[in-house]
Design a protein around this motif. Structure first.
Motif, PDB file in Angstrom:
ATOM      1  N   ASP A 147     -10.973  -1.811  -2.744  1.00 40.15           N
ATOM      2  CA  ASP A 147     -10.514  -3.064  -3.342  1.00 40.15           C
ATOM      3  C   ASP A 147     -11.270  -4.265  -2.781  1.00 40.15           C
ATOM      4  O   ASP A 147     -11.519  -5.249  -3.488  1.00 40.15           O
ATOM      5  CB  ASP A 147      -9.012  -3.256  -3.101  1.00 40.15           C
TER       6      ASP A 147
ATOM      7  N   PRO B 172       0.847  -1.204   0.000  1.00 34.62           N
ATOM      8  CA  PRO B 172       0.000   0.000   0.000  1.00 34.62           C
ATOM      9  C   PRO B 172       0.879   1.250   0.000  1.00 34.62           C
ATOM     10  O   PRO B 172       1.897   1.309   0.694  1.00 34.62           O
ATOM     11  CB  PRO B 172      -0.785  -0.121   1.314  1.00 34.62           C
TER      12      PRO B 172
ATOM     13  N   GLN C   1      -8.089   0.307   0.315  1.00 30.94           N
ATOM     14  CA  GLN C   1      -8.230  -1.110   0.611  1.00 30.94           C
ATOM     15  C   GLN C   1      -9.702  -1.513   0.746  1.00 30.94           C
ATOM     16  O   GLN C   1     -10.093  -2.612   0.339  1.00 30.94           O
ATOM     17  CB  GLN C   1      -7.462  -1.456   1.892  1.00 30.94           C
TER      18      GLN C   1
ATOM     19  N   SER D 197      -4.811   5.043   2.286  1.00 30.79           N
ATOM     20  CA  SER D 197      -4.528   3.637   1.997  1.00 30.79           C
ATOM     21  C   SER D 197      -5.669   2.754   2.499  1.00 30.79           C
ATOM     22  O   SER D 197      -6.110   1.828   1.790  1.00 30.79           O
ATOM     23  CB  SER D 197      -3.214   3.219   2.652  1.00 30.79           C
ATOM     24  N   TYR D 198      -6.185   3.033   3.694  1.00 33.37           N
ATOM     25  CA  TYR D 198      -7.281   2.236   4.233  1.00 33.37           C
ATOM     26  C   TYR D 198      -8.537   2.385   3.371  1.00 33.37           C
ATOM     27  O   TYR D 198      -9.260   1.406   3.126  1.00 33.37           O
ATOM     28  CB  TYR D 198      -7.591   2.652   5.677  1.00 33.37           C
TER      29      TYR D 198
ATOM     30  N   SER E  56      -4.245  -5.835  -5.710  1.00 35.71           N
ATOM     31  CA  SER E  56      -5.106  -5.905  -4.532  1.00 35.71           C
ATOM     32  C   SER E  56      -5.155  -7.301  -3.917  1.00 35.71           C
ATOM     33  O   SER E  56      -5.713  -7.485  -2.840  1.00 35.71           O
ATOM     34  CB  SER E  56      -6.531  -5.452  -4.879  1.00 35.71           C
TER      35      SER E  56
ATOM     36  N   THR F 163      -3.542 -10.898  -2.274  1.00 37.66           N
ATOM     37  CA  THR F 163      -2.462 -11.256  -1.343  1.00 37.66           C
ATOM     38  C   THR F 163      -1.988 -12.674  -1.651  1.00 37.66           C
ATOM     39  O   THR F 163      -1.761 -13.488  -0.761  1.00 37.66           O
ATOM     40  CB  THR F 163      -2.926 -11.153   0.118  1.00 37.66           C
TER      41      THR F 163
ATOM     42  N   LEU G 292      -7.564  -4.829   7.309  1.00 37.03           N
ATOM     43  CA  LEU G 292      -6.694  -3.827   6.691  1.00 37.03           C
ATOM     44  C   LEU G 292      -5.247  -4.197   6.997  1.00 37.03           C
ATOM     45  O   LEU G 292      -4.957  -4.812   8.029  1.00 37.03           O
ATOM     46  CB  LEU G 292      -7.016  -2.432   7.237  1.00 37.03           C
TER      47      LEU G 292
END
Length: 784
Positions: A502, A217, A499, A495-496, A379, A381, A534
């Motif tokens: 996303d 991020p 996220q 950033s949050y 986005s 992981t 997050l």
């Protein structure tokens, strides 16, 4: 199974490039040209595509015309080939009339067998160039960056579509398409657009195991970029930004922090762009902050870090741009700083192209599809190596753990318990924010209370308690959510928010000024019915700067860090390389790559005999500047009390080791030993182990000295063994070169090494240099 490599082919690669083996698929690609069969060759950046079309003309004597889109790349290729003693020429718009005439004269001569030309030049000039080529005869066409011909590719160029006309002008001449980035869909389109006839389709591994991928991020762009560059201090790096304004801002800010960085973008005049490019190529500049306009013409192999300060516009672009890191096979880092806002920025740029009639609706939709793919990559992981491999249609298998290594990897890594050990996911470099649900509810509540009418930046300012005029004018300082996240930085809150976008628990309205909107999932989060997690990046230590998978998938010696003494010699050799390059008027990487300099620092050759055995040193380079490097190494070692002719990867030869100090058996050596015990050839073992032939040959020498087999017939036939034994035992001095010359060059150096070391393993006191780096059997004299 690749075709067998005859002595002539190997002799050529040794003489011009200093390679005693080929990389995966190079032999097949060369064979397709020799068979005059069309081909499509897909190899990763740095995989050795150029060798595939450079070798055949030296065997057949036929002219190969290489279609290349960039003048800088053509110049670097011609310079590199000239230094290696290979006759090649290029025709492009930067040449004077006299230079063009000289290039044509070279191609007309018996020695000129390679011509590089841009597609526009090849198919224009009123057809005069085609007429000339028909007259002198063409053996094959090699089309570099072939993905440019497909509208489904990431770098579509309409002028490439005309290359199909070559079929009309040269109906019997084979076409060979080369690219580093092509999905199955693009590969099919290349074959169709070029009218390839029954082509040999050769697709290499897309994975680059020497690269460590990090997609994090974006919190504070300049801080994160500076941290990454700090992990590669004084080494070459490229930072990519979306806009020209961003390149100027990042470069200027980095300079205030003591990092010499310069911006590069299409808005600069040609002189300024050329200055930045030339300074980077010649190592006068280490860090360039650029738009995507920079890089395709850069063939510098020692780029240690590529940073994307924002999301690229396709996975193909990402693969190509990160592919500029670690082209020499050494560990390198690729960092992508991602924000959900990047998608909207790229989309607006693409929409502008439609409005200005710069592109068609069909191309726009194709580009939008590519943009969606890269957003999903950012986005997610999942293991980055696995995700990239599967995007290009290949199954990814994590590399085996080195012997004795502990299991490592994030619990959520999708490649198994150990993961790739070379990406942020598998290295567990993301922390979960402890109060994720609380933060998510506060953000969603703020969007609701602002009546879903404002963008992410405004919502972040409200949550942080900003008193700027816009907040006060809208009376948003009176909202119940005002200042709820005042302890967080603005970058962290943004950033949050991204996220949450996303994760699909917030929406962003389309348009020039996208505002945040709620959806059904938003309400579920507010009611604690839908969990939200997050993340934030951990601090990355300097020790994690290179590949987390050191020693996997590429030459193990290259992954072994240099000792402090070797590192200082390496830097000293870089300085000499720059001097030699300046005297020749070529970029330093044309002289030697970093991988060759590292091996020189480890081996520290004291004579031409040992210097010529270093990978990357051919006969032309040995003759032209080999003595300068030898003299420099001798002088440095004398001044710093270092031994010459050290065994690669071991202690210097002067510090003799007892038999108990044999080289440790790594996983690769154990695997090699099993293959040798079964009589597998060196070539087959190199393929199975995915190691260079020189490395596998070294493993075999060690195996012979350690296991002392009765016979080495699987690798050296009985007649050759006897010839080497007789020549070695009667040579006037104990040098492999003397034996080689005594046998009139009919026996390779590798065969000589194997025979001599086998004789030593049996107790014969040969007096030749110990090539194994392991203790000789009891009673066997170590040679010098």
């Amino acid at each position: 199974m690749p075709p067998p490599l005859d002595n002539k082919l190997l002799d050529i690669t040794r003489r011009y490039w200093g390679f005693d083996t080929l990389r995966p698929l190079q032999a097949e690609a060369i064979q397709a040209t020799l068979d005059r069969r069309d081909s499509l060759v897909v190899m990763p950046t740095g995989g050795g595509k150029s060798l595939c079309y450079q070798v055949p003309p030296l065997i057949t004597g036929d002219l190969c015309v290489v279609v290349s889109p960039l003048i800088a790349l053509m110049k670097d290729q011609v310079d590199a080939l000239r230094v290696a003693g290979y006759p090649a020429a290029a025709l492009h718009s930067n040449l004077s009339a006299a230079e063009s005439a000289k290039a044509r004269d070279l191609v007309n001569s018996p020695g000129g067998r390679l011509l590089l030309v841009a597609p526009e030049r090849l198919l224009s000039e009123g057809g005069s160039l085609l007429t000339w080529l028909k007259k002198i005869g063409v053996g094959s066409f090699a089309i570099d960056e072939a993905h440019c011909i497909s509208q489904w590719g990431h770098d579509f160029r309409p002028e490439y579509r005309r290359l199909a006309e070559l079929r009309e002008h040269f109906p019997g001449v084979a076409l060979h398409a080369y690219t580093a980035t092509a999905t199955p869909r693009v590969r099919e389109d290349i074959v169709k657009q070029l009218h390839l006839h029954d082509p040999a389709v050769l697709v290499g591994r897309f994975d680059r195991p020497n690269l460590t991928y990090r997609i994090l991020p974006r919190l504070d762009m300049v801080d994160q970029v500076a941290d990454a560059l700090g992990r590669h201090k004084d080494r070459a790096a490229i930072v990519y930004c979306i806009t020209r304004k961003d390149t100027e801002f990042v470069a200027t800010t980095l300079r205030t922090r003591g990092i010499d960085a310069r911006a590069y973008h299409a808005g600069l005049d040609a002189a300024a762009r050329n200055k930045v490019s030339d300074d980077f190529r010649t190592e006068r500049l280490s860090v360039v902050v650029a738009t995507v306009a920079f890089g395709m013409g850069i063939d510098r192999g020692d780029v240690r870090c590529v940073v994307h300060a924002s999301m690229p516009k396709s996975v193909e672009h990402y693969q190509q741009e990160t592919g500029r890191a670690g082209r020499d096979g050494l560990p390198s880092e690729c960092l992508l700083l991602y924000s959900g806002a990047d998608f909207m920025k790229w989309k607006q740029i693409l929409e502008f192209g439609i409005q200005e009639n710069q592109t068609t609706e069909e191309v726009f939709q194709a580009q939008l599809e590519l943009l969606n793919h890269v957003q999903r990559l950012c986005s997610s992981t999942r293991c980055r190596h696995k995700a990239l491999s599967e995007y290009f249609g290949q199954q990814y298998e994590p590399p085996p753990l080195p012997a004795g290594a502990a299991q490592n990897g994030a619990a959520g890594a999708t490649t198994g318990p150990r993961g790739c050990r070379a990406c942020d996911v598998c290295l567990s470099e993301l922390d979960t924010v402890p109060d994720s649900m609380d933060i998510a509810r506060k953000i969603i509540s703020c969007v609701a209370r602002a009546k879903e009418s404002f963008g992410a930046a405004h919502i972040a300012d409200v949550l942080r308690g900003s008193t700027q005029k816009k907040i006060l004018d809208w009376k948003h300082d009176q909202l119940s959510t005002f200042g709820l996240l005042k302890d967080k930085s603005r970058e962290a809150v943004l950033s949050y928010i991204n996220q949450l976008l996303d994760a699909g628990v917030l929406d962003r309205a389309p348009g020039e000024f996208p505002v945040l909107r709620l959806n059904a999932a938003s309400a579920q989060v507010l009611r604690n019915q839908l969990p939200v997690t997050l993340v934030r990046p951990k601090r990355i230590d300097e020790g994690a700067s290179g590949s987390g998978g050191a020693g996997i998938g590429y030459d193990q010696a290259a992954a072994t860090p240099l000792t402090p003494e070797e590192a200082r010699l390496f830097e000293s050799l870089r300085g000499l390389r720059r001097q030699v390059a300046e005297s020749l008027g070529v970029p330093p990487f044309v002289v030697f790559g970093d991988a060759t300099l590292e091996e020189l620092a480890r081996v520290r050759p004291g004579s031409r005999d040992t210097l010529i055995n270093v990978r990357g040193i051919g006969t032309a380079k040995l003759a032209e500047f080999g003595d300068r490097f030898l003299a420099h190494i001798r002088e440095y070692c004398a001044a710093n009390n270092l031994a010459l002719d050290a065994v690669r990867g071991s202690r210097p030869r002067s510090a003799k080791r007892a038999s108990s100090e044999a080289r440790p058996l790594t996983a690769s050596r154990l695997a090699a030993a099993k293959l040798f015990a079964a009589g597998v050839s060196i070539e087959d073992a190199a393929l199975k182990l995915d190691r260079a032939r020189s490395t596998v040959t070294q493993y075999l020498v060690e195996y012979i000295m350690r296991e002392r087999p009765k016979s080495i017939a699987p690798w050296v036939d009985e007649a050759t063994y006897k010839r080497v034994r007789d020549a070695a035992s009667t040579a006037v001095d104990r040098r492999f070169r003397t034996v080689f010359e005594k046998l009139a060059g009919e026996v390779t150096y590798d065969q000589i090494r194997l025979v001599v070391n086998h004789l030593k393993s049996k107790g014969e006191q040969m007096g030749y240099p110990d090539s194994a780096g392991v203790a000789a059997p009891p009673g066997v004299m170590e040679g010098r």
